[in-house]
Design an enzyme around this catalytic site. Structure first.
Site, PDB file in Angstrom:
ATOM      1  N   ARG A  34       0.774  -1.137  -0.062  1.00 37.75           N
ATOM      2  CA  ARG A  34       0.126   0.072   0.176  1.00 37.75           C
ATOM      3  C   ARG A  34       1.034   1.230  -0.124  1.00 37.75           C
ATOM      4  NH1 ARG A  34      -2.200   2.720   4.813  1.00 37.75           N
ATOM      5  NH2 ARG A  34      -3.546   4.388   4.031  1.00 37.75           N
ATOM      6  N   ARG A  75      -9.609  18.824   8.811  1.00 33.66           N
ATOM      7  CA  ARG A  75      -8.697  19.008   9.750  1.00 33.66           C
ATOM      8  C   ARG A  75      -8.353  20.432  10.445  1.00 33.66           C
ATOM      9  NH1 ARG A  75      -5.052  14.381   8.876  1.00 33.66           N
ATOM     10  NH2 ARG A  75      -5.314  13.632   7.051  1.00 33.66           N
ATOM     11  N   LYS A 221     -13.343   2.935   0.545  1.00 33.37           N
ATOM     12  CA  LYS A 221     -13.026   2.653   2.038  1.00 33.37           C
ATOM     13  C   LYS A 221     -14.318   3.234   2.771  1.00 33.37           C
ATOM     14  CE  LYS A 221      -9.057   4.372   3.416  1.00 33.37           C
ATOM     15  NZ  LYS A 221      -7.849   5.283   3.400  1.00 33.37           N
ATOM     16  N   THR A 282      -6.889  -1.155   9.960  1.00 35.77           N
ATOM     17  CA  THR A 282      -6.612  -0.129  11.060  1.00 35.77           C
ATOM     18  C   THR A 282      -6.357  -0.788  12.590  1.00 35.77           C
ATOM     19  OG1 THR A 282      -8.335   1.183   9.862  1.00 35.77           O
ATOM     20  CG2 THR A 282      -7.506   1.837  12.105  1.00 35.77           C
TER      21      THR A 282
END
Length: 478
Positions: A34, A75, A221, A282
């Site tokens: 990845r 963010r 995802k 994760t």
């Protein structure tokens, strides 16, 4: 030795960027590398992709490469001192007008103006994957005034989620669109799309990818609460993709940790039913970022995903920045094999009552029924152009290995992510029709995968037909 069926995706990063490190990762069991487009520049990704291809070829391995788009992560900006220590009960403000580099213990800039319209008093905002929780008290034209619910350190550029979801940005940013062009240039096998809300977000990414000249498969995802709000929302995204990733970081923050395991199992089941790949990701081996051995809880986490029939389990920081990246891959491989040794992991009653819609699906699933009910069968050979037939086969639980014999490099590499499927470079067109099957059997015999007396299921398509895979043979090695 029984080959491992569950595949391992490992993220490359500072700890594993060199040729030596990549080779160790491949030898330890990495099936998919990845590349995280949230970090590094185009040249660094070019170098890594080239090294992966070269080293995998040297070892005769099919190692797929997946580029993971950064996506529209919402963010905070940055603090003057790099971080602040927040105290429970204090006031803390998120501002769209405050200078980006001037955050303090009282206020920080937010780089997403629509956050203001998305918030209302009583909402809970979760920062840094839920480590900091803020409760919204008041909203103005340019500020969200909050109260800190739990103390902790908050540093630069941490992500913001809202409990229950609902804060959304367009799925593809300008950076993502440039990275899609890069993915096409590097001929990546998979591209992961971050934070999709609907199936149309995946289709948009596919259109851009194809326009750039790539037929890479798309991994959606699953990390928004909206994506798992109900079965229709989930299936909309799953159906539009070639596979999904259970991205448990942001998803767990938005839906709450209590629901995460149940939702994970539902995503895996839906993906497999819809003939899609599924990666569980994760913090699977998080402690191995600093420890050479996993915790028992991590062993259980990986094993449960394997028993739920995920195609792959994934390492993130453990292999990108951790102290023990090779050991993490080795441990994950060991756990996968241990879970697969359970008899129930190879028993399937799936789709016994289903009516098939396609000729190639009928052949693929008939092959799996034969393999699971005739003990003499030791391997399945699928002569494949696109990889679809071995993909469909791999949706059925089985202990029989599936070999994807293909002349196409993209199919060979792509199959590295399919559970229980192993790519073989093989050009069937180089043989006369009557010699294709003997040549395939001879190849596996030389590789010590078969021995005299073993039975094999072989599927292929006849070249004068348009129905893809349309024939099945049961052969014995002599």
């Amino acid at each position: 030795m029984t080959p491992r069926r569950t595949k391992i995706v490992a993220t490359l990063g500072p700890a594993t960027d060199s040729a030596v490190a990549i080779e160790k990762m491949i030898l330890a069991g990495m099936d998919v590398a990845r590349l995280n487009f949230s970090h590094g520049d185009a040249d660094s990704h070019r170098t890594k992709a080239q090294l992966i291809r070269q080293i995998a070829a040297q070892h005769g391995r099919s190692v797929a490469i997946m580029g993971d788009l950064q996506g529209p992560k919402i963010r905070i900006a940055r603090f003057v001192e790099g971080c602040v220590q927040l105290q429970t009960g204090q006031r803390f403000t998120l501002s769209t007008s405050h200078p980006a580099e001037a955050g303090t213990v009282d206020i920080v800039a937010v780089e997403y103006p629509p956050l203001i319209q998305a918030c209302q008093p009583g909402d809970e905002l979760l920062l840094d994957d839920g480590k900091i929780v803020l409760q919204v008290q008041h909203v103005t034209n340019d500020q969200v005034e909050t109260r800190v619910l739990n103390a902790g350190e908050l540093s630069n550029n941490k992500g913001i989620n809202r409990r229950g979801g609902g804060i959304s940005a367009p799925s593809l940013t300008d950076k993502d669109k440039q990275d899609i062009i890069l993915a096409a240039e590097l001929q990546l096998d998979y591209v992961a799309v971050s934070f999709p809300r609907y199936g149309k977000d995946i289709q948009h990414a596919r259109d851009l990818l194809q326009a750039a000249g790539s037929n890479a498969w798309l991994i959606a995802k699953i990390e928004r609460a909206e994506a798992v709000a109900d079965d229709n929302a989930l299936d909309d995204i799953v159906s539009a993709s070639d596979g999904v990733m259970v991205a448990r970081g942001d998803l767990g923050v938005e839906i709450g940790d209590a629901r995460l395991v149940g939702i994970q199992k539902r995503i895996i089941a839906h993906a497999r039913t819809l003939n899609k790949l599924v990666i569980t990701a994760t913090q699977m081996m998080e402690s191995m970022t600093h420890s050479p051995v996993p915790t028992r809880a991590e062993v259980s986490d990986v094993a449960n995903a394997v028993l739920d029939h995920t195609d792959a389990v994934m390492l993130s920081g453990e292999s990108a920045t951790g102290r023990y990246p090779v050991e993490a891959v080795q441990a994950m491989a060991r756990i996968c094999l241990g879970a697969e040794a359970e008899p129930t992991s190879g028993i399937s009653k799936h789709r016994l009552g289903e009516v098939f819609q396609r000729c190639d699906d009928t052949i693929a699933l008939s092959a799996m029924y034969a393999a699971n009910h005739f003990p003499g069968i030791k391997a399945i050979i699928s002569l494949s152009e696109s990889g679809r037939t071995p993909l469909i086969m791999s949706r059925i639980k089985s202990t029989v290995p599936i070999f994807c014999f293909t002349r196409h490099a993209a199919t060979f590499q792509r199959s590295a992510l399919f559970r229980g499927v192993y790519g073989v470079n093989f050009d069937a067109s180089a043989y006369s029709p009557e010699h294709v099957a003997p040549a395939a059997l001879q190849f596996l015999t030389k590789q010590n995968q078969l021995q005299v007396g073993d039975w094999v299921v072989l599927t292929q398509g006849t070249h004068n037909e348009l129905s893809g895979t349309n024939s099945l043979q049961i052969l014995q090695v002599v």
